[in-house]
Scaffold this motif. Structure first.
Motif, short mmCIF file in Angstrom:
data_model
loop_
_atom_site.label_atom_id
_atom_site.label_comp_id
_atom_site.label_asym_id
_atom_site.label_seq_id
_atom_site.Cartn_x
_atom_site.Cartn_y
_atom_site.Cartn_z
N LEU A 1 0.83 -1.22 0.00
CA LEU A 1 0.00 0.00 0.00
C LEU A 1 0.86 1.26 0.00
N PHE A 2 1.96 1.24 0.76
CA PHE A 2 2.86 2.40 0.79
C PHE A 2 3.50 2.63 -0.57
N LEU A 3 3.95 1.56 -1.21
CA LEU A 3 4.58 1.70 -2.53
C LEU A 3 3.59 2.20 -3.57
N ARG A 4 2.35 1.75 -3.47
CA ARG A 4 1.34 2.20 -4.42
C ARG A 4 1.10 3.71 -4.34
N ARG A 5 1.19 4.25 -3.14
CA ARG A 5 0.88 5.67 -2.95
C ARG A 5 2.10 6.57 -3.09
N THR A 6 3.27 5.98 -3.29
CA THR A 6 4.48 6.78 -3.37
C THR A 6 5.19 6.58 -4.71
N ILE A 7 6.13 5.65 -4.76
CA ILE A 7 7.02 5.56 -5.92
C ILE A 7 6.66 4.47 -6.90
N LEU A 8 5.73 3.54 -6.55
CA LEU A 8 5.45 2.40 -7.43
C LEU A 8 3.94 2.15 -7.46
N PRO A 9 3.20 2.90 -8.28
CA PRO A 9 1.74 2.76 -8.29
C PRO A 9 1.26 1.38 -8.73
N ALA A 10 2.08 0.65 -9.47
CA ALA A 10 1.66 -0.67 -9.96
C ALA A 10 2.01 -1.80 -8.99
N ALA A 11 2.51 -1.48 -7.80
CA ALA A 11 2.92 -2.52 -6.85
C ALA A 11 1.72 -3.37 -6.44
N ASN A 12 1.99 -4.67 -6.26
CA ASN A 12 0.92 -5.59 -5.86
C ASN A 12 1.54 -6.76 -5.11
#
Length: 295
Positions: free
Chosen positions: A131-142
């Motif tokens: 969730l943190f990566l999605r909202r910061t540097i990696l929107p496609a993180a899953n």
């Protein structure tokens, strides 16, 4: 007040009874597991209706068998060991041979604190990280196989660190003097003398870590495992795993036959981890003979 002599006389028998009770409980557990799941063992359990040979080489999709879960479990354990084993052994060597005073006490406390974290919290950490990566540097993180392996590596890391540290610290001082007497520096003494001498205990820690990673469900449940995902398509894809498959079949079964398939999956998981343990022991025996035969 001194206990009566009969207490000391009965204590060895009490210890034997406890050991025998453990063996009986283990035999009962395996017996029940075989009774419920042995009838489901066969090619159909692993490959369903697909052709086994083609399914093994991923030429056809397996829709109802455990083969994708076996591949996912092997990939998950391989990545976990790749992440955790080098770091855990190196950290254990640092704590045993280089760290001193408050630095050693602080690092040891951190290792103990990491060991006390429940697996579900480690899974929540991985999910929160996504969730943190999605909202910061990696929107496609899953959630994915790579994330699950990283969280499992953090979960089993304390076992490796503690096993390496304790095995090195338990070596006799006479063994530590061999390196300096031969003109070896401290680093080469660790590499050529201390680590081979402590290899058996370190390997025991690796086996314990592999077993811990193979049976965990809470971490992978929150970091990428799904039902019917098929064979792992890559490090960033969803995957299946035997622990989750056992949990899913036990929680969602509709017929007794589906529940028996869960017991069969448990047997497959035990066979898989047993094979890994046997391979680790074989590797240790081979390395031990090689070190012993070295001039």
């Amino acid at each position: 007040m001194t206990p009566p002599r009969c207490v000391y006389a009965l204590f060895p028998w009490f210890c034997r009874a406890c050991a025998c009770g453990l063996a009986v409980a283990l035999a009962g557990l395996f017996g029940f597991l075989l009774y419920r799941g042995l009838g489901t063992l066969g090619p159909s359990l692993l490959f369903g209706e697909a052709d086994p040979w083609r399914a093994m080489w991923l030429r056809v999709a397996v829709m109802e068998g455990l083969w994708p879960a076996c591949l996912g479990t092997l990939g998950l354990l391989g990545l976990t060991c790749l992440f955790a084993v080098p770091v855990g052994i190196a950290a254990g060597v640092c704590l045993a041979e280089y760290a001193t005073g408050r630095t050693k006490a602080g690092l040891t406390f951190c290792v103990d604190l990491l060991a006390s974290i429940p697996s579900v919290l480690m899974g929540l950490f991985g999910f929160t990280l996504v969730l943190f990566l999605r909202r910061t540097i990696l929107p496609a993180a899953n959630t994915c196989l790579l994330l699950a392996a990283g969280c499992l590596a953090l979960l089993v890391l304390p076992y490796l660190v503690s096993a390496t540290q304790k095995s090195l610290e338990s070596l006799p001082q006479s063994l530590r003097l061999i390196g300096p007497s031969l003109g070896l520096g401290h680093g080469r003494t660790i590499r050529h003398i201390l680590l081979p001498a402590a290899a058996r205990s370190i390997l025991a820690g690796v086996i314990l870590a592999v077993g811990r990673a193979a049976e965990d469900t809470a971490v992978i449940l929150l970091t990428g495992v799904v039902a019917n995902a098929g064979a792992p398509a890559g490090l960033t894809g969803k995957f299946e795993a035997l622990p989750f498959t056992i949990y899913y079949l036990a929680a969602q079964y509709q017929t007794p036959q589906e529940l028996d398939r869960g017991f069969g999956a448990a047997i497959v998981l035990l066979a898989l981890t047993g094979s890994l343990f046997a391979g680790a022991h074989l590797l240790h025996a081979t390395l031990r003979r090689r070190w012993r035969d070295c001039p």
